[in-house]
Design a protein around this motif. Structure first.
Motif, PDB file in Angstrom:
ATOM      1  N   TYR A 264       0.826  -1.205   0.000  1.00 33.81           N
ATOM      2  CA  TYR A 264       0.000   0.000   0.000  1.00 33.81           C
ATOM      3  C   TYR A 264       0.866   1.264   0.000  1.00 33.81           C
ATOM      4  N   ILE A 265       1.960   1.239   0.744  1.00 37.36           N
ATOM      5  CA  ILE A 265       2.858   2.394   0.755  1.00 37.36           C
ATOM      6  C   ILE A 265       3.447   2.619  -0.637  1.00 37.36           C
ATOM      7  N   GLU A 266       3.804   1.547  -1.318  1.00 37.67           N
ATOM      8  CA  GLU A 266       4.320   1.679  -2.681  1.00 37.67           C
ATOM      9  C   GLU A 266       3.261   2.259  -3.610  1.00 37.67           C
ATOM     10  N   TYR A 267       2.011   1.847  -3.445  1.00 37.13           N
ATOM     11  CA  TYR A 267       0.922   2.400  -4.269  1.00 37.13           C
ATOM     12  C   TYR A 267       0.783   3.900  -4.029  1.00 37.13           C
ATOM     13  N   LEU A 268       0.858   4.312  -2.764  1.00 36.78           N
ATOM     14  CA  LEU A 268       0.725   5.730  -2.422  1.00 36.78           C
ATOM     15  C   LEU A 268       1.916   6.530  -2.950  1.00 36.78           C
ATOM     16  N   LYS A 269       3.093   5.922  -2.959  1.00 33.55           N
ATOM     17  CA  LYS A 269       4.273   6.574  -3.545  1.00 33.55           C
ATOM     18  C   LYS A 269       4.115   6.732  -5.048  1.00 33.55           C
ATOM     19  N   GLU A 270       3.646   5.672  -5.722  1.00 36.97           N
ATOM     20  CA  GLU A 270       3.481   5.712  -7.175  1.00 36.97           C
ATOM     21  C   GLU A 270       2.559   6.840  -7.603  1.00 36.97           C
ATOM     22  N   SER A 271       1.576   7.130  -6.790  1.00 37.44           N
ATOM     23  CA  SER A 271       0.619   8.186  -7.111  1.00 37.44           C
ATOM     24  C   SER A 271       1.060   9.538  -6.578  1.00 37.44           C
ATOM     25  N   TYR A 272       2.274   9.620  -6.059  1.00 31.06           N
ATOM     26  CA  TYR A 272       2.854  10.865  -5.574  1.00 31.06           C
ATOM     27  C   TYR A 272       2.112  11.469  -4.392  1.00 31.06           C
ATOM     28  N   ILE A 273       1.346  10.667  -3.679  1.00 32.85           N
ATOM     29  CA  ILE A 273       0.705  11.159  -2.455  1.00 32.85           C
ATOM     30  C   ILE A 273       1.741  11.237  -1.342  1.00 32.85           C
ATOM     31  N   LEU A 274       2.612  10.225  -1.284  1.00 31.57           N
ATOM     32  CA  LEU A 274       3.649  10.147  -0.259  1.00 31.57           C
ATOM     33  C   LEU A 274       5.028  10.052  -0.902  1.00 31.57           C
ATOM     34  N   ASP A 275       6.043  10.419  -0.116  1.00 31.07           N
ATOM     35  CA  ASP A 275       7.435  10.157  -0.446  1.00 31.07           C
ATOM     36  C   ASP A 275       8.041   9.331   0.684  1.00 31.07           C
ATOM     37  N   LYS A 276       8.853   8.350   0.313  1.00 30.58           N
ATOM     38  CA  LYS A 276       9.577   7.567   1.317  1.00 30.58           C
ATOM     39  C   LYS A 276      11.043   7.958   1.265  1.00 30.58           C
ATOM     40  N   VAL A 277      11.621   8.258   2.424  1.00 27.96           N
ATOM     41  CA  VAL A 277      13.012   8.695   2.498  1.00 27.96           C
ATOM     42  C   VAL A 277      13.775   7.739   3.405  1.00 27.96           C
ATOM     43  N   VAL A 278      14.795   7.084   2.865  1.00 23.05           N
ATOM     44  CA  VAL A 278      15.554   6.100   3.632  1.00 23.05           C
ATOM     45  C   VAL A 278      16.680   6.776   4.400  1.00 23.05           C
ATOM     46  N   ARG A 279      17.263   6.022   5.327  1.00 23.82           N
ATOM     47  CA  ARG A 279      18.322   6.553   6.179  1.00 23.82           C
ATOM     48  C   ARG A 279      19.694   6.318   5.556  1.00 23.82           C
ATOM     49  N   TYR A 280      20.600   7.238   5.882  1.00 20.88           N
ATOM     50  CA  TYR A 280      21.983   7.163   5.418  1.00 20.88           C
ATOM     51  C   TYR A 280      22.902   7.259   6.624  1.00 20.88           C
ATOM     52  N   ASP A 281      23.757   6.258   6.782  1.00 24.14           N
ATOM     53  CA  ASP A 281      24.733   6.252   7.862  1.00 24.14           C
ATOM     54  C   ASP A 281      25.898   7.157   7.461  1.00 24.14           C
ATOM     55  N   VAL A 282      25.986   8.304   8.115  1.00 24.11           N
ATOM     56  CA  VAL A 282      26.958   9.321   7.720  1.00 24.11           C
ATOM     57  C   VAL A 282      28.387   8.825   7.873  1.00 24.11           C
ATOM     58  N   LYS A 283      28.675   8.151   8.969  1.00 20.84           N
ATOM     59  CA  LYS A 283      30.045   7.672   9.196  1.00 20.84           C
ATOM     60  C   LYS A 283      30.335   6.427   8.367  1.00 20.84           C
TER      61      LYS A 283
END
Length: 425
Positions: A264-283
């Motif tokens: 469902y989250i992927e469906y909402l992303k595809e329709s540009y309702i939501l954006d998913k932002v992943v984490r980046y380990d800085v070090k």
């Protein structure tokens, strides 16, 4: 009329680039107006003859009648517009020795539209621009339909600078209004709070979510609806499907598994309702797929989904900052940095790790740093970042930009939103 000079410039710089210009974005963000009014007017003012600009809307009864198609019959029989009729019509309007602009709205209603448009592109004398507003065309995978010859221009709802340029007035009250009702153009034009809230509530329930349900033939509409409520309540908070599944089990409002939630989250992303932002380990310089953060493309829709009961500016502020960074074309991650205090090791969050070519910025969103305790809390993660890239704290009140003894730059939210170059001050 709300001008969109930022997006007009994107269209201008892509003219005759041997690609199909694909204007994407959520419903009601102004895609069709950008193409058929703003860009059309630019072409006319640039000296392009009117009969060399071919506009066609596949949801217009008047335009469909030109090719002997009937809108009611198409809807009744759930069929698409005949590509043969459309091609025959276009042939009557063009000469192979002259240049034309083809502006098509709701192009997903045309049979095999990707093949038709690729054919016109290969002719060399037609510059093509398309948009559409159902969830099929809004899907982020639409670019693949054009076999690598699509050039996407993603249109966001109005940014705060666009909003303020149009409405004027004192900045801070307008910023409160923007974070409450968002930037959909029709909302900006609405004259009363009642009309704004009704429009937003109708759109999120009857248009945006309905698109997702119909495209994917979802049966558990209650589950989708409750999922969006939960996500809306937790914007700017780290989450994942398992955590959301546990929330469903605790609330007992609907039954939704982690796998279904992920879909469902992927469906909402595809329709540009939501954006998913992943984490980046800085070090560690690695990406962490879960947990992640979810943001709304428009905060007004988020607030409407919760009936405007949870208008918490600390969370909304982070969402608005994210959207502004996205408009400016940055690549955005959520940062995490390992901190060691004595024998204790823990991870601290950096709200945004922002990249633009060789440039990088670390950004913290802080509602308030008026006390020393709050200042330390909001900047602690920045203290553990080992590199020398710029570290910025954006604060939700007015003050002159300043730099502290650690080299951290402090900006007010209004300075950040109203000045395109604010990150480089």
């Amino acid at each position: 009329m709300i001008d969109r000079p930022f997006y007009l410039e994107k269209l201008k710089t892509r003219m005759w680039n041997d690609s199909i210009k694909i204007i994407t974005g959520i419903r009601r963000c102004g895609k069709s107006f950008l193409l058929n009014s703003i860009f059309y007017e630019y072409l006319i003012n640039s000296g392009v003859e009117e009969d060399h600009i071919i506009k066609f809307a596949f949801d217009s009864a008047i335009d469909l009648a030109k090719i002997d198609e009937d809108l009611i019959e198409l809807e009744k029989n759930k069929r698409k517009v005949s590509y043969k009729k459309f091609i025959s019509y276009i042939e009557t309007l063009i000469s192979p020795k002259e240049k034309y602009y083809l502006l098509l709205d709701e192009v997903q209603r045309l049979e095999v539209f990707e093949y038709v448009l690729n054919g016109y592109l290969s002719m060399g004398n037609i510059d093509i621009y398309v948009t559409g507003s159902n969830s099929k065309f809004l899907s982020s995978d639409v670019i693949t339909e054009f076999r690598g010859r699509g050039d996407e221009i993603h249109v966001m709802p109005l940014s705060f600078s666009e909003f303020h340029h149009y409405v004027g007035g004192d900045v801070l009250p307008r910023l409160d209004e923007y974070m409450t009702y968002g930037g959909l153009p029709r909302v900006i034009l609405a004259q009363s709070i009642e009309s704004k809230t009704k429009y937003l509530s109708d759109q999120i329930e009857k248009t945006f979510l309905k698109d997702v349900i119909e495209r994917h033939d979802l049966k558990n509409t209650e589950g989708l609806n409750e999922l969006v409520n939960i996500i809306a309540s937790g914007i700017s908070c780290l989450t994942n499907p398992t955590k959301l599944e546990n929330r469903f089990k605790a609330d007992k409002k609907a039954n939704l598994s982690a796998d279904t939630i992920n879909k469902y989250i992927e469906y909402l992303k595809e329709s540009y309702i939501l954006d998913k932002v992943v984490r980046y380990d800085v070090k560690g310089k690695t990406y962490i797929s879960t947990p992640y953060k979810l943001y709304f493309e428009d905060v007004g829709l988020r607030n409407a989904k919760l009936d405007f009961r949870q208008v918490e500016f600390s969370h909304l502020m982070e969402n608005v900052i994210y959207n502004e960074l996205k408009v400016r074309g940055y690549k955005i991650d959520v940062g995490t940095v390992e901190a060691r205090e004595g024998n204790t090791k823990k991870s601290l969050e950096v709200d945004f790790v922002v990249n633009n070519g060789s440039k990088r910025y670390y950004i913290q969103s802080a509602l308030d740093i008026s006390s020393e305790e709050k200042l330390i809390q909001e900047t602690k993660s920045l203290d553990y970042i080992p590199d020398s890239f710029k570290k910025i704290v954006i604060v939700n009140y007015t003050f002159a930009p300043k730099t502290n003894e650690k080299g951290y730059i402090f900006l007010s939210l209004e300075d950040f939103l109203l000045n395109q170059d604010s990150l480089d001050w």
